[in-house]
Design a protein around this motif. Sequence first.
Motif, PDB file in Angstrom:
ATOM      1  N   VAL A 128       0.881  -1.347  -0.200  1.00 49.11           N
ATOM      2  CA  VAL A 128      -0.058  -0.232  -0.047  1.00 49.11           C
ATOM      3  C   VAL A 128       0.958   1.435  -0.001  1.00 49.11           C
ATOM      4  CG1 VAL A 128      -1.643   1.249   1.274  1.00 49.11           C
ATOM      5  CG2 VAL A 128      -1.800  -1.181   0.992  1.00 49.11           C
ATOM      6  N   SER A 129       1.799   1.183   0.710  1.00 48.01           N
ATOM      7  CA  SER A 129       2.724   2.594   0.845  1.00 48.01           C
ATOM      8  C   SER A 129       3.553   2.644  -0.094  1.00 48.01           C
ATOM      9  CB  SER A 129       3.495   2.414   2.165  1.00 48.01           C
ATOM     10  OG  SER A 129       2.661   2.249   3.313  1.00 48.01           O
ATOM     11  N   ASN A 130       3.614   4.301  -0.440  1.00 45.53           N
ATOM     12  CA  ASN A 130       4.676   4.655  -1.305  1.00 45.53           C
ATOM     13  C   ASN A 130       5.714   5.721  -0.549  1.00 45.53           C
ATOM     14  OD1 ASN A 130       3.249   6.912  -1.243  1.00 45.53           O
ATOM     15  ND2 ASN A 130       2.164   6.621  -3.058  1.00 45.53           N
ATOM     16  N   HIS A 131       5.545   5.754   0.462  1.00 40.94           N
ATOM     17  CA  HIS A 131       6.289   6.646   1.528  1.00 40.94           C
ATOM     18  C   HIS A 131       6.637   6.078   2.673  1.00 40.94           C
ATOM     19  CE1 HIS A 131       7.825  10.638   2.306  1.00 40.94           C
ATOM     20  NE2 HIS A 131       7.520  10.472   3.507  1.00 40.94           N
ATOM     21  N   ILE A 132       7.395   6.197   3.447  1.00 43.56           N
ATOM     22  CA  ILE A 132       7.702   5.433   4.723  1.00 43.56           C
ATOM     23  C   ILE A 132       8.385   6.686   5.722  1.00 43.56           C
ATOM     24  CG2 ILE A 132       8.889   3.946   6.239  1.00 43.56           C
ATOM     25  CD1 ILE A 132       6.872   2.601   4.883  1.00 43.56           C
ATOM     26  N   THR A 133       7.809   6.881   6.815  1.00 44.66           N
ATOM     27  CA  THR A 133       8.151   8.018   7.649  1.00 44.66           C
ATOM     28  C   THR A 133       8.674   7.207   9.022  1.00 44.66           C
ATOM     29  OG1 THR A 133       6.934   9.705   6.647  1.00 44.66           O
ATOM     30  CG2 THR A 133       7.720   9.970   9.073  1.00 44.66           C
ATOM     31  N   GLU A 134       9.987   7.206   9.587  1.00 44.72           N
ATOM     32  CA  GLU A 134      10.521   6.712  10.672  1.00 44.72           C
ATOM     33  C   GLU A 134      10.539   7.511  11.666  1.00 44.72           C
ATOM     34  OE1 GLU A 134      13.908   3.727  12.337  1.00 44.72           O
ATOM     35  OE2 GLU A 134      13.919   4.544  10.297  1.00 44.72           O
ATOM     36  N   LEU A 135       9.850   7.280  12.832  1.00 51.63           N
ATOM     37  CA  LEU A 135       9.773   8.192  14.121  1.00 51.63           C
ATOM     38  C   LEU A 135      10.839   7.245  15.144  1.00 51.63           C
ATOM     39  CD1 LEU A 135       9.093  10.411  15.837  1.00 51.63           C
ATOM     40  CD2 LEU A 135       6.972   9.118  16.339  1.00 51.63           C
ATOM     41  N   SER A 136      11.954   8.276  15.295  1.00 48.44           N
ATOM     42  CA  SER A 136      12.892   7.518  16.115  1.00 48.44           C
ATOM     43  C   SER A 136      13.462   8.721  17.087  1.00 48.44           C
ATOM     44  CB  SER A 136      13.949   7.032  15.373  1.00 48.44           C
ATOM     45  OG  SER A 136      15.097   6.358  15.880  1.00 48.44           O
ATOM     46  N   ARG A 137      13.612   8.647  18.399  1.00 45.78           N
ATOM     47  CA  ARG A 137      14.165   9.485  19.168  1.00 45.78           C
ATOM     48  C   ARG A 137      13.812  10.921  18.886  1.00 45.78           C
ATOM     49  NH1 ARG A 137      18.388   7.295  22.232  1.00 45.78           N
ATOM     50  NH2 ARG A 137      18.983   5.119  21.514  1.00 45.78           N
ATOM     51  N   GLY A 138      12.503  11.261  18.685  1.00 42.25           N
ATOM     52  CA  GLY A 138      11.821  12.682  18.420  1.00 42.25           C
ATOM     53  C   GLY A 138      11.940  13.160  17.084  1.00 42.25           C
ATOM     54  N   LYS A 139      12.787  12.241  16.367  1.00 43.46           N
ATOM     55  CA  LYS A 139      12.809  12.751  14.936  1.00 43.46           C
ATOM     56  C   LYS A 139      12.259  12.034  13.957  1.00 43.46           C
ATOM     57  CE  LYS A 139      15.881  16.172  16.069  1.00 43.46           C
ATOM     58  NZ  LYS A 139      15.341  17.630  15.890  1.00 43.46           N
ATOM     59  N   LEU A 140      11.922  12.568  12.795  1.00 43.03           N
ATOM     60  CA  LEU A 140      11.006  12.009  11.501  1.00 43.03           C
ATOM     61  C   LEU A 140      12.334  11.708  10.382  1.00 43.03           C
ATOM     62  CD1 LEU A 140       7.858  13.548  11.519  1.00 43.03           C
ATOM     63  CD2 LEU A 140       8.405  11.463  12.628  1.00 43.03           C
ATOM     64  N   TYR A 141      12.076  10.390   9.852  1.00 48.64           N
ATOM     65  CA  TYR A 141      13.070  10.344   8.744  1.00 48.64           C
ATOM     66  C   TYR A 141      12.131   9.895   7.386  1.00 48.64           C
ATOM     67  CZ  TYR A 141      16.673  10.400  12.481  1.00 48.64           C
ATOM     68  OH  TYR A 141      17.738  10.814  13.574  1.00 48.64           O
TER      69      TYR A 141
END
Length: 590
Positions: free
Chosen positions: A183-196
């Motif tokens: 389904v996804s065409n974009h992944i956002t990773e939340l780690s230690r208060g930051k978004l990648y």
Amino acid sequence: MLLSAEHISKNYGMRQLLDDVNFYINQGDKCGIIGINGTGKSTFLKMLAGDIMPDEGEIRTDPNVQVSYLPQNPIMDDNATVLEQVFLHCPAEFQSINEYEAKTMLTKLGITDFTQKVGTLSGGQRKRIALAAVLIHPADLLILDEPTNHLDTDMTMWLEERLRKFRGGIAMVTHDRYFLERVSNHITELSRGKLYHYEANYSKYLELKAERQEMAEASERKRQSILRHEREWIMRGCKARTTKSKERIERYENLLNQDAPEYDDNVQMTAAASRLGRKIIELKNVSKSYGAGDVISNFSYNLLRDDRIGIVGHNGAGKSTLLNIIAGTLQPDWGEVDIGSTVKIGYFTQEGRELDLNQRVYDFIHEISAELKTAEGTFTAAQMMERFMFPSTMQSMPIGRLSGGERRRLYLLSVLMAAPNVLLLDEPTNDLDIMTLSILEDYLQGFPGPIIAVSHDRFFLDRLAETIFEVKGDGNVEQYNGNWTDWMEKRKAEQTPPKDQKPKVQQERPKQKKLKFSYNEQREFETIDDELAAIEGEIAECEAQQAEFCSDYVKLQELQAKQTELEAKLEEKTERWVYLNELKEKIDAQ
């Protein structure tokens, strides 16, 4: 652009969940938000949906953009009927136009009684009704928190196809890796208060993340190399420091003050289990019915030591019923469940234990076991909690301050701390983050006893299962060799009409010689359990005598030598016990 979130910060107590992050959703973006439990994924979705406000920053949506939000735990009107809940706060005209579609959607999601009161439904049924309400309303942006929880395989595949065709934007938290992949065409990773952010589906994200980490590690190695070189330079010329280049010293100090790359902690698990005898669990003609319908009918199975079984079937078919019968927590109406005397079941249930929210995290685990013996050595409760990403600062917290996913991880640790030798898992992947799931799968592959898991997580079953039980819902339980993908291919083949073709002439295979015990092996097999128990008793007696003669050095040395000899004998006998039991299983399987 459908939504923009700029310079967002959010703090909960001592936790900085979000620290000056930006996030944007355009039409056609289908963004999967991932991260370990407790990092603030659900909180972030609540802010995007407008349910809570950030401490700093601004979230904007176009006035014409319609947003539909599925929370992790939807709040509902218990007195409303199913259909009333779906169309709550909607004009009567909208309901009359869309009622047929809503009923079709609810049926797809396993809800067929549209007049039933919401207050009488299970948590899974309520979540599916909330999902139908989100999907039936016209929306440009869908914000979905764990949409695949409580969906069976067919429901998940239906939702997957629907969201793939959706033309608006999607921001969703899910730990279903196949769902993210398709389904996804974009992944956002939340780690230690930051978004990648990664413009990728799940598999491509894994590649890009590995590249990012490699680059960060290479940069850190270079920084350390320069620091080492510059430190030597400064130390060599310390007497003439005033003549040195100020710029060079400043560069050294700037490099010294740079933060090293930070990585999320990993759950580390080592398989630990109690000794398991030759009799494990045997089901003999087991049947169970509710009302007029059979859920399990005349089902028999003898559980083997190396079994890896995945149980599948639509919601309400009886998967958890079968697992409860195997566990001995539910008695069958007919038939017999024979559980071996050495069996120690670890049962990870869908609902989990009732946790005392005021109890400290450490106390909860320590009450189960103060330590755990593994192949790597003996670990205290505190050390095991560290391995499960509960650092010392969290161990003194009350359980009520943990997120839902962290409580789930804590419950998983409590099951494993008891060192079971048979694992029964009912929807183990619900609410666990992807990192924890990956390492749990590695742990289960090294587990020395049988595992039976009810799961709708296709990726999990592909990694774990070697046999699939499909609970049909009409009393039948069909058995298939292979993992989830193998089962799905066989199911499709069964549903495809056969084509006219000439039967293939099968060549006779040479018959293999049947395995069997020799006379001496048969006698040894019948007595070896008692021999092992006797040696263990001698070791325990020897340890007790050492405590009694602790002041008699000569006697103590004799007892220690005797214990060493007994332990060597026990290890040799245990290896023989494993060989004989594996041979017996092969003989029985012929």
